[in-house]
Design an enzyme around this catalytic site. Sequence first.
Site, PDB file in Angstrom:
ATOM      1  CE  LYS A 243      52.006  28.541  14.137  1.00 17.87           C
ATOM      2  NZ  LYS A 243      51.646  29.458  13.026  1.00 17.87           N
ATOM      3  CG  ASN A 244      49.913  26.507  11.247  1.00 16.03           C
ATOM      4  OD1 ASN A 244      49.932  27.500  11.980  1.00 16.03           O
ATOM      5  ND2 ASN A 244      50.972  26.123  10.557  1.00 16.03           N
TER       6      ASN A 244
ATOM      7  CB  CYS B 240      57.307  33.753  10.520  1.00 21.26           C
ATOM      8  SG  CYS B 240      57.096  33.132  12.190  1.00 21.26           S
TER       9      CYS B 240
ATOM     10  NE  ARG C  75      53.971  34.147   5.337  1.00 15.64           N
ATOM     11  CZ  ARG C  75      53.859  33.673   6.581  1.00 15.64           C
ATOM     12  NH1 ARG C  75      54.675  34.103   7.512  1.00 15.64           N
ATOM     13  NH2 ARG C  75      52.919  32.790   6.895  1.00 15.64           N
TER      14      ARG C  75
ATOM     15  CG  ASP D 209      55.487  25.347   8.542  1.00 11.34           C
ATOM     16  OD1 ASP D 209      54.283  25.299   8.845  1.00 11.34           O
ATOM     17  OD2 ASP D 209      55.982  26.238   7.834  1.00 11.34           O
TER      18      ASP D 209
ATOM     19  NE  ARG E 261      54.246  34.322  15.821  1.00 13.93           N
ATOM     20  CZ  ARG E 261      54.077  35.094  14.758  1.00 13.93           C
ATOM     21  NH1 ARG E 261      55.034  35.902  14.371  1.00 13.93           N
ATOM     22  NH2 ARG E 261      52.948  35.048  14.075  1.00 13.93           N
TER      23      ARG E 261
END
Length: 419
Positions: free
Chosen positions: A22-23, A118, A123, A307, A400
């Site tokens: 994903k990242n 998230c 953030r 993570d 996600r």
Amino acid sequence: MGSITIQGRVPLQGTVVIQGSKNAALPILAAGLLTSEESFIGNCPHISDVFRMLRLMKSIGCEINRQTDGYTVDASRVSRESVRLTGEAVAGMRSSICLLGALVGICGEVIMEPPGGCAIGARPIDMHIEALTKMGVTFSFQNGMMRAVAPELHGAEIRFGKKSVGATENCILAAVSAEGKTTIQNAATEPEVSSLCHFLTQCGAEIEGIGTEELTVYGGKKLYGTRFTVPADRIVAGTYLMSCIGTGGDVFLEQAPAADMTAVILTAARMGGKVWAGEEGIYVQGPIRPLPVPFLKTGSYPEFPTDLQSVLLAVETVGDGETIIEETVFENRFRIADDLNRMGAKIEVCEGNKAIVQGVPYLKGANVTACELRGGAALVTAGLMARGKTVVNDSSFIYRGYENICRDFRELGARIISG
Ligand code: EPZ
């Protein structure tokens, strides 16, 4: 929001193929805007954050076509004047901010809502704004919208006060379009940053220092379309590896990027796992009961990744002793402790960024609720370990980042269904 139901205490066994990252995929998709030629981006994971990114790109005129194992991206019809990014796809995802870095280089004005992501901390995007301002972008804020104007994007000397994956990626995305040289000091060195650089150099960008804390980008080069394969997801692989440690199974994680997972593999061995890592993937045998890791601190790459902190916490709830975990990247990343304690764990969160875990013989199944991506996946792992039935509510958070966590764990013998 959906739910996942698990009947626990089944040791995971068998082989699972690890999905694309994903990242890595998200900033690479944004980078596809930087050339007017078509690119193919393969091994893109089919997850909701990728679908959000694709929706946003289509909303500004980018042509996206899904192929069997990836997407073609054609940005030739994206406006060179001004683009506007609004809606759930912006506010619902952190990576929408990468579009800012890509677009300021190809069109004079970007108007967008601040990004979401998230709920694991504040953030902020101050580091992104500070770096892009140095490159000639002017920001203004009105009615909840951010406006970025860049009449003349130019190279700059950027030095980040701390490691930021997103700010580093955003800077790179802007720098390849900026006239002149950009140096980035204290750049994040996560593998996903390197993947973005490899994609861009394949398109014709000139970037030195890839994989190091000091990057130099020679901007203004014409970029061409390319074909690129997104690497496997080291966090998904780590989630499944830790789940094997927690259930005492033996599993082959096909395509797991072992070379990017040294800290995770070493930690799994400290927990009593037997791990064989190679080009093809990672084979892991879990212990009867996890050993406690006396102290573990998360950190920027190549340290133990934030993570995977939640899934480590979940597994060490049944460790044979005390484990102390210190979270150094995000301010609010122990939110699953309450649910784990309701499953019989003994976790004490202190000073906001430390968790002290006293291992218990076993967890009991319970009704729990995901409130963010990696914590939600960790609650699934806890359910796989627990006696009886566990229901993880609000499972949409998990999708996600995980293509199909139920399918993957079912392939490893778990009794798990999505509701
Ligand atoms: C990326 O988030 C990842 N997300 C995160 O993965 C990952 O946990 C994080 O990097 C690791 O550092 C994506 O790549 C889409 P940061 P990002 O900027 O870029 C502070 C997942 O589960 N900071 O490296 O948002 C920030 O608050 C997600 O896949 C500022 O203060 O993270 C944090 O404390 C979760 N100002 C620290 O830096 C800024 O302008 C590191 O954040 C930017 C960041």
